[in-house]
Design an enzyme around this catalytic site. Structure first.
Site, mmCIF file in Angstrom:
data_model
loop_
_atom_site.group_PDB
_atom_site.id
_atom_site.type_symbol
_atom_site.label_atom_id
_atom_site.label_comp_id
_atom_site.label_asym_id
_atom_site.label_seq_id
_atom_site.Cartn_x
_atom_site.Cartn_y
_atom_site.Cartn_z
ATOM 1 N N LYS A 35 3.380 46.057 -2.272
ATOM 2 C CA LYS A 35 3.078 47.120 -3.285
ATOM 3 C C LYS A 35 2.838 48.587 -2.282
ATOM 4 O O LYS A 35 3.515 49.629 -2.748
ATOM 5 C CB LYS A 35 1.902 47.021 -4.036
ATOM 6 C CG LYS A 35 1.707 48.096 -4.997
ATOM 7 C CD LYS A 35 0.588 47.895 -5.978
ATOM 8 C CE LYS A 35 0.718 48.806 -7.237
ATOM 9 N NZ LYS A 35 -0.218 48.443 -8.215
ATOM 10 N N GLU A 88 11.067 35.892 -16.613
ATOM 11 C CA GLU A 88 11.806 36.214 -15.420
ATOM 12 C C GLU A 88 12.942 35.065 -15.035
ATOM 13 O O GLU A 88 13.909 35.641 -14.473
ATOM 14 C CB GLU A 88 10.957 35.926 -14.214
ATOM 15 C CG GLU A 88 10.106 37.386 -14.232
ATOM 16 C CD GLU A 88 8.681 37.295 -15.082
ATOM 17 O OE1 GLU A 88 8.714 36.116 -15.746
ATOM 18 O OE2 GLU A 88 7.633 37.818 -14.713
ATOM 19 N N MET A 134 23.235 14.003 -23.205
ATOM 20 C CA MET A 134 23.710 13.506 -21.778
ATOM 21 C C MET A 134 22.817 12.604 -21.276
ATOM 22 O O MET A 134 22.986 11.461 -20.866
ATOM 23 C CB MET A 134 23.834 14.745 -20.923
ATOM 24 C CG MET A 134 24.278 14.429 -19.591
ATOM 25 S SD MET A 134 25.908 13.701 -19.575
ATOM 26 C CE MET A 134 27.016 15.031 -19.554
ATOM 27 N N PHE A 153 -4.976 38.653 -5.459
ATOM 28 C CA PHE A 153 -4.539 38.440 -6.807
ATOM 29 C C PHE A 153 -2.761 38.297 -6.860
ATOM 30 O O PHE A 153 -2.222 39.390 -6.492
ATOM 31 C CB PHE A 153 -4.945 39.510 -7.809
ATOM 32 C CG PHE A 153 -4.753 39.505 -9.157
ATOM 33 C CD1 PHE A 153 -4.890 38.205 -9.949
ATOM 34 C CD2 PHE A 153 -3.786 40.467 -9.429
ATOM 35 C CE1 PHE A 153 -4.787 38.431 -11.289
ATOM 36 C CE2 PHE A 153 -3.331 40.533 -10.991
ATOM 37 C CZ PHE A 153 -3.808 39.187 -11.915
ATOM 38 N N GLN A 154 -2.415 37.517 -7.606
ATOM 39 C CA GLN A 154 -0.917 37.282 -7.857
ATOM 40 C C GLN A 154 -0.121 37.192 -6.470
ATOM 41 O O GLN A 154 0.887 37.801 -6.368
ATOM 42 C CB GLN A 154 -0.380 38.264 -8.645
ATOM 43 C CG GLN A 154 -0.923 38.159 -10.013
ATOM 44 C CD GLN A 154 -0.299 39.051 -11.186
ATOM 45 O OE1 GLN A 154 0.337 40.074 -10.937
ATOM 46 N NE2 GLN A 154 -0.299 38.328 -12.301
HETATM 47 C C1 FAD Z 1 25.890 17.445 -16.717
HETATM 48 C C2 FAD Z 1 27.012 17.947 -15.218
HETATM 49 C C3 FAD Z 1 28.342 17.108 -14.951
HETATM 50 C C4 FAD Z 1 29.190 17.519 -13.921
HETATM 51 N N1 FAD Z 1 30.340 16.674 -14.130
HETATM 52 C C5 FAD Z 1 31.334 17.456 -13.068
HETATM 53 C C6 FAD Z 1 32.633 16.903 -13.084
HETATM 54 O O1 FAD Z 1 32.842 16.002 -14.064
HETATM 55 N N2 FAD Z 1 33.453 17.209 -12.406
HETATM 56 C C7 FAD Z 1 33.285 18.394 -11.554
HETATM 57 O O2 FAD Z 1 34.008 18.804 -10.921
HETATM 58 N N3 FAD Z 1 32.080 19.042 -11.627
HETATM 59 C C8 FAD Z 1 31.087 18.534 -12.377
HETATM 60 N N4 FAD Z 1 29.871 18.981 -12.377
HETATM 61 C C9 FAD Z 1 29.493 20.136 -11.314
HETATM 62 C C10 FAD Z 1 29.284 19.546 -10.105
HETATM 63 O O3 FAD Z 1 27.794 19.193 -9.969
HETATM 64 C C11 FAD Z 1 29.487 20.858 -8.801
HETATM 65 O O4 FAD Z 1 28.830 21.819 -9.215
HETATM 66 C C12 FAD Z 1 30.950 21.250 -8.818
HETATM 67 O O5 FAD Z 1 31.654 19.993 -8.640
HETATM 68 C C13 FAD Z 1 31.190 21.815 -7.568
HETATM 69 O O6 FAD Z 1 32.408 22.673 -7.593
HETATM 70 P P1 FAD Z 1 33.266 23.110 -6.487
HETATM 71 O O7 FAD Z 1 33.584 21.930 -5.472
HETATM 72 O O8 FAD Z 1 34.061 23.807 -7.025
HETATM 73 O O9 FAD Z 1 32.052 23.943 -5.377
HETATM 74 P P2 FAD Z 1 31.591 25.261 -5.635
HETATM 75 O O10 FAD Z 1 29.985 24.732 -5.842
HETATM 76 O O11 FAD Z 1 32.140 26.225 -6.478
HETATM 77 O O12 FAD Z 1 31.663 26.037 -4.148
HETATM 78 C C14 FAD Z 1 32.595 26.696 -3.894
HETATM 79 C C15 FAD Z 1 33.302 26.228 -2.483
HETATM 80 O O13 FAD Z 1 34.049 27.380 -2.003
HETATM 81 C C16 FAD Z 1 33.865 27.954 -0.895
HETATM 82 N N5 FAD Z 1 33.978 29.463 -1.059
HETATM 83 C C17 FAD Z 1 33.420 30.358 -1.735
HETATM 84 N N6 FAD Z 1 34.010 31.513 -1.588
HETATM 85 C C18 FAD Z 1 35.222 31.281 -0.865
HETATM 86 C C19 FAD Z 1 35.961 32.063 -0.255
HETATM 87 N N7 FAD Z 1 36.105 33.350 -0.684
HETATM 88 N N8 FAD Z 1 37.000 31.564 0.303
HETATM 89 C C20 FAD Z 1 37.107 30.385 0.550
HETATM 90 N N9 FAD Z 1 35.988 29.465 0.284
HETATM 91 C C21 FAD Z 1 35.185 29.821 -0.435
HETATM 92 C C22 FAD Z 1 32.271 27.771 -0.772
HETATM 93 O O14 FAD Z 1 31.980 27.657 0.687
HETATM 94 C C23 FAD Z 1 31.814 26.213 -1.381
HETATM 95 O O15 FAD Z 1 32.553 25.302 -0.234
HETATM 96 C C24 FAD Z 1 28.904 18.810 -13.163
HETATM 97 C C25 FAD Z 1 27.670 19.169 -13.505
HETATM 98 C C26 FAD Z 1 26.899 19.037 -14.434
HETATM 99 C C27 FAD Z 1 25.591 19.826 -14.521
HETATM 100 C C1 TPP Z 2 15.779 22.033 -16.723
HETATM 101 C C2 TPP Z 2 16.211 20.751 -16.700
HETATM 102 N N1 TPP Z 2 15.655 19.821 -17.182
HETATM 103 C C3 TPP Z 2 16.274 18.543 -17.184
HETATM 104 C C4 TPP Z 2 17.392 18.544 -17.025
HETATM 105 C C5 TPP Z 2 18.273 16.970 -17.422
HETATM 106 N N2 TPP Z 2 19.155 17.210 -18.357
HETATM 107 C C6 TPP Z 2 20.388 17.118 -18.162
HETATM 108 S S1 TPP Z 2 21.157 17.083 -19.532
HETATM 109 C C7 TPP Z 2 19.837 17.050 -20.595
HETATM 110 C C8 TPP Z 2 19.836 17.096 -21.971
HETATM 111 C C9 TPP Z 2 20.425 18.216 -22.736
HETATM 112 O O1 TPP Z 2 20.413 18.256 -24.008
HETATM 113 P P1 TPP Z 2 20.914 19.046 -24.902
HETATM 114 O O2 TPP Z 2 20.771 20.617 -24.440
HETATM 115 O O3 TPP Z 2 20.498 18.916 -26.247
HETATM 116 O O4 TPP Z 2 22.519 19.129 -24.689
HETATM 117 P P2 TPP Z 2 23.501 17.780 -25.308
HETATM 118 O O5 TPP Z 2 23.612 16.916 -24.046
HETATM 119 O O6 TPP Z 2 22.768 16.983 -26.078
HETATM 120 O O7 TPP Z 2 24.865 18.255 -25.338
HETATM 121 C C10 TPP Z 2 18.765 17.029 -19.726
HETATM 122 C C11 TPP Z 2 17.330 17.007 -20.217
HETATM 123 C C12 TPP Z 2 18.270 19.564 -16.651
HETATM 124 N N3 TPP Z 2 19.632 19.587 -16.324
HETATM 125 N N4 TPP Z 2 17.766 20.661 -16.532
#
Ligand code: FAD
Ligand code: TPP
Ligand code: MG
Lengths: 164, 576
Positions: free
Chosen positions: B162, B50, B479, B112-113
């Site tokens: 259901k 799912e 990471m 159940f469930q």
């Molecule tokens: C491993 C990892 C590393 C990351 N590193 C970075 C990084 O280096 N840099 C980075 O930028 N992010 C990074 N992120 C992502 C970060 O966590 C956020 O998800 C991201 O920065 C949010 O993007 P955003 O501000 O564009 O907002 P979003 O989450 O895209 O939110 C959208 C915003 O727009 C508004 N909005 C929606 N629809 C409309 C509309 N029609 N009109 C006006 N407003 C609207 C919403 O209300 C909201 O405030 C990383 C994520 C991960 C998993």
């Molecule tokens: C479901 C979930 N569990 C744990 C994490 C924390 N986490 C972020 S990046 C990462 C490692 C990802 O490894 P891989 O897919 O091999 O990518 P790489 O960073 O090596 O490119 C982990 C464990 C997460 N983001 N999501």
């Protein structure tokens, strides 16, 4: 600062838990929360007392407004308003002098004695939080069996109201 | 028309024009499955878990802009869907998730469930419903689609006991044409006076910056943003979620900002005097240390959600509204005013940016004998002509894909930003490919992430949805390893995956093509071959340099001007 937020919310099951859940999930503070249906059966009126900086209160009202079930809200502390709380206190009071003293305090605080037994009173007091605190403070501490407070409710003064 | 509850569910989906229903059956939804069996307007996609259903629907929604729709059973079906629901919630993706529930009379009896689906999902949905009466089913479905897709989009759960779908109880059915909710009226038009003030501030800026985000993609405002940015001629940076909304190949684009943003983007944020944030939410991965965020700037913020404004960073001019009309109005005011965008000379600002760019912060060792992950993404970009839909998982590979694939169009870059859900990439690619069968769809992943929803390889085959899997296999949760190297003195606690499957054989076992690529010279030919195999899913297992890190990096609690640079890239901070 302490804020009193009045909310009109859809009278749906689960609406209350959305509000309560929002506060716990976002780490906001709830001092008290009261809720009951209004004259319009489809709506409930909720009064929420919370503490927080202006920034936090702004987020709280925005987040509350975002809940689909919230129809309207207002921070009544930003306006001239009246707040009231209802308190029921059960006191143990056996000898005559003590009973006299309790009756005198009830009088001073404009409370009412709503139940009497040979050894106890149930007293009703309404007013602002500070008045209820003062009343409790003036009772002999060992004499209080239980305290039940409704939480704060309030309305704005004047013609303005929180209506649809 | 008289329909049973089960038939009503399906009929509502047809009325909403739903093409695909991503689901998995179980006791509480069997009436609905039976109704599904008797029609073919809505195509059911049987996933293998799912979570996969929710991510696939989510990928479909991100690529098309239409809501993704999911059907799962009660209890474990619903709990398995929660990760996907939360993923969609954090990135504001419209989903309608239909969950079966135990019959009304036994709710609350630990039947159940039985789980309290409405309770469990409450904090990670835009809204949810428990349908207690079949006569309210159609109206509730209508509301669910309306709420999911309007304003700031998000997932909506409809929990249906259901007995509400009982095939033997038929009621008159009419799908409501409109829906109005007195408690929900997303505001669309920005405040005129605020817009006017914002324009004055922008035109007076000496060192302006445009910081745009996922809201531009969600609001289909890419064209408006591009017009606006080109009219003003200001530098543009985008968040991870905004990539593609403004063309990455436009010279005004300075790259992504934030934790793994470019040197030039982050330095420009730190130095700018006027910042306009457009559909971005000042996430902590973007702002770094809040106290030192854009210390010299006055800030304008356009967002449809008032709660996004001044949540973490206080702004000077908030504008609540839909992006396109606001930006169009700004352009109109600028065009009809006396002060032109170039009245103020900003050549010094651009010269400064040019110098920052000159640092080449994304530099990596191109002569390495090992496959550099950045190189694979560059080659992927070239082989696909920059036109692919790229989904990703979470980790270093996600950052490299974001840095090195130059997205010129919105809705092409599909990743989990807010929740950062490993396992997202593969099912999301399925959803995208179903929506655009003719397009190239690549899933950039890591050997750890891919294993979190690998079972969906079977679904890809069943529905003939061929995608190309780019597994950047560094043997580590890269990471995590990178943080351990930098922050925990290289104590690699449980981030090494000692026993990896043979991915090539695994792909073959699922009926796909598997490849393993070990040397840089083989990267390009492998990609070319894979994309030539148009009707096959190809799993490319690239054995990459395990020691490679993502640079630049702003470590937690640091400011934009405190980046850790790649070895060999020297900081020219003094230039600022
Ligand atoms: C491993 C990892 C590393 C990351 N590193 C970075 C990084 O280096 N840099 C980075 O930028 N992010 C990074 N992120 C992502 C970060 O966590 C956020 O998800 C991201 O920065 C949010 O993007 P955003 O501000 O564009 O907002 P979003 O989450 O895209 O939110 C959208 C915003 O727009 C508004 N909005 C929606 N629809 C409309 C509309 N029609 N009109 C006006 N407003 C609207 C919403 O209300 C909201 O405030 C990383 C994520 C991960 C998993
Ligand atoms: C479901 C979930 N569990 C744990 C994490 C924390 N986490 C972020 S990046 C990462 C490692 C990802 O490894 P891989 O897919 O091999 O990518 P790489 O960073 O090596 O490119 C982990 C464990 C997460 N983001 N999501
Ligand atoms: Mg890895």
């Amino acid at each position: 600062m302490r804020h009193i937020i009045s909310i009109l919310i859809e009278n749906e099951s689960g609406a209350l838990s959305r509000v309560a859940g929002l506060f716990s999930a976002r780490g906001y503070n709830i001092e008290s929360l009261t809720v009951a249906p209004t004259q319009d059966e489809s709506l409930s009126r909720m009064t929420l007392v919370t503490l927080g900086s202006d920034e936090v209160i702004e987020q709280i009202t925005k987040q509350l407004n975002k809940l689909i079930d919230v129809v309207k809200l207002i921070d009544i502390t930003a306006h001239e308003h009246i707040q009231r709380e209802l308190m029921l206190v059960k006191v143990l009071s056996v000898d005559n002098a003590a009973r006299q003293e309790v009756m005198r305090l009830v009088d001073i605080f404009r409370g009412r004695t709503i139940d009497v037994s040979p050894t106890t009173f149930v007293i009703e007091v309404t007013g602002e939080k500070s008045k209820l605190d003062a009343f409790l403070g003036s009772l002999e501490s060992g004499s209080i069996i239980e305290v039940v407070r409704s939480g704060v409710t309030g309305v704005m003064r004047g013609e303005r109201g929180l209506t649809l | 028309m008289e329909l049973s509850g089960a038939e009503i569910v399906i009929q509502c989906l047809k009325e909403e024009g739903v093409e695909f229903l991503f689901g998995y059956p179980g006791g509480a939804v069997l009436h609905i499955y039976d109704a599904l069996f008797q029609q073919d307007a809505v195509k059911h996609i049987l996933v293998r878990h799912e979570q996969g259903a929710t991510h696939a629907a989510d990928g479909y929604a991100r690529a098309t802009g239409k809501p993704g729709v999911v059907l799962v059973t009660s209890g474990p079906g619903a709990t398995n869907a929660v990760t996907g629901i939360a993923t969609a919630y954090m990135d504001s993706i419209p989903l309608v998730v239909i969950t079966g529930q135990v019959p009304l009379p036994v709710i609350g009896s630990d039947a159940f469930q039985e789980v309290d689906t409405v309770g469990i999902t409450r904090p990670c949905v835009k809204h949810n419903f428990l349908v207690k009466d079949v006569t309210r089913l159609a109206e509730t479905m209508k509301k669910a689609f309306y709420i999911a897709t309007t304003g700031r989009p998000g997932p909506v759960v409809v929990d249906i006991p259901k007995d509400v779908t009982d095939p033997n109880r038929k009621i008159p059915f009419e799908y409501p044409k409109t829906v109005s909710l007195r408690s929900y009226n997303p505001q669309v038009r920005g405040h005129r006076w605020q817009i006017k003030k914002a324009v004055d501030m922008l035109l007076g800026a000496k060192r302006p910056m445009i910081y745009s985000g996922g809201g531009v993609v969600l609001g289909n405002a890419s064209a408006a943003l591009t017009r606006f940015a080109r009219l003003l001629g200001f530098p543009v940076t985008q968040t991870l979620m905004g990539l593609g909304a403004f063309p990455s190949t436009d010279p005004r684009f300075v790259g992504m900002l934030g934790m793994h943003g470019t040197y030039e983007a982050n330095m420009a944020m730190h130095a700018c005097d006027v910042l306009i944030a457009i559909g971005a939410r000042f996430d902590d991965r973007v702002t770094g240390k809040i106290k030192e965020f854009c210390p010299h700037a006055r800030i304008i913020h356009i967002d449809i959600d008032p709660a996004s404004i001044s949540k973490t960073v206080r702004v000077d001019i908030p504008i609540v509204g839909e992006i396109t009309p606001v930006l169009d109005e700004m352009c109109e005011i600028i065009n009809s005013g006396d002060i032109k965008p170039d009245t103020i000379d900003r050549s010094g600002w651009w010269e400064q940016i040019r110098q920052w760019r000159g640092l080449d912060c994304l530099h990596y060792d191109r002569n390495s004998e090992r496959i550099k992950p950045q190189f694979v993404i560059e080659q992927l970009y070239e082989v696909t002509g920059g036109n692919a839909y790229v989904t990703s998982d979470v980790g270093q590979h996600q950052m490299w894909a974001a840095q090195f694939y130059k997205f010129d169009l919105p809705r092409r870059w599909i990743n989990s930003g807010g929740l950062g859900t490993m396992g997202f990439g593969l099912p999301a690619a399925l959803g995208v490919k179903l929506a655009f069968p003719e397009a190239d769809v690549a899933c950039v992943t890591g050997e750890a992430s891919i294993q979190m929803c690998i079972q969906e390889l079977a679904t890809l085959l069943q529905y003939r949805a061929p995608v190309k899997i780019i597994n950047l296999n560094n043997g580590y949760m890269g990471m995590v390893r990178q943080w351990q190297e930098f922050i925990y003195e290289s104590r690699y606690s449980h981030s090494y995956l000692e026993t990896l499957p043979d991915f090539r054989k695994l792909a073959e076992a699922y009926g796909h093509v598997g490849m393993q690529i070990k040397t840089p010279a083989d990267v390009r030919p492998a990609l070319e071959e894979a994309f030539r195999l148009r009707d096959r899913t190809v799993f490319m297992d690239f054995i990459t340099d395990p020691a490679e890190n993502v640079y630049p990096m702003i470590e937690a609690g640091k400011a934009h001007n405190e980046m850790r640079m790649a070895p060999g890239v020297s900081d020219t901070r003094e230039l600022a």
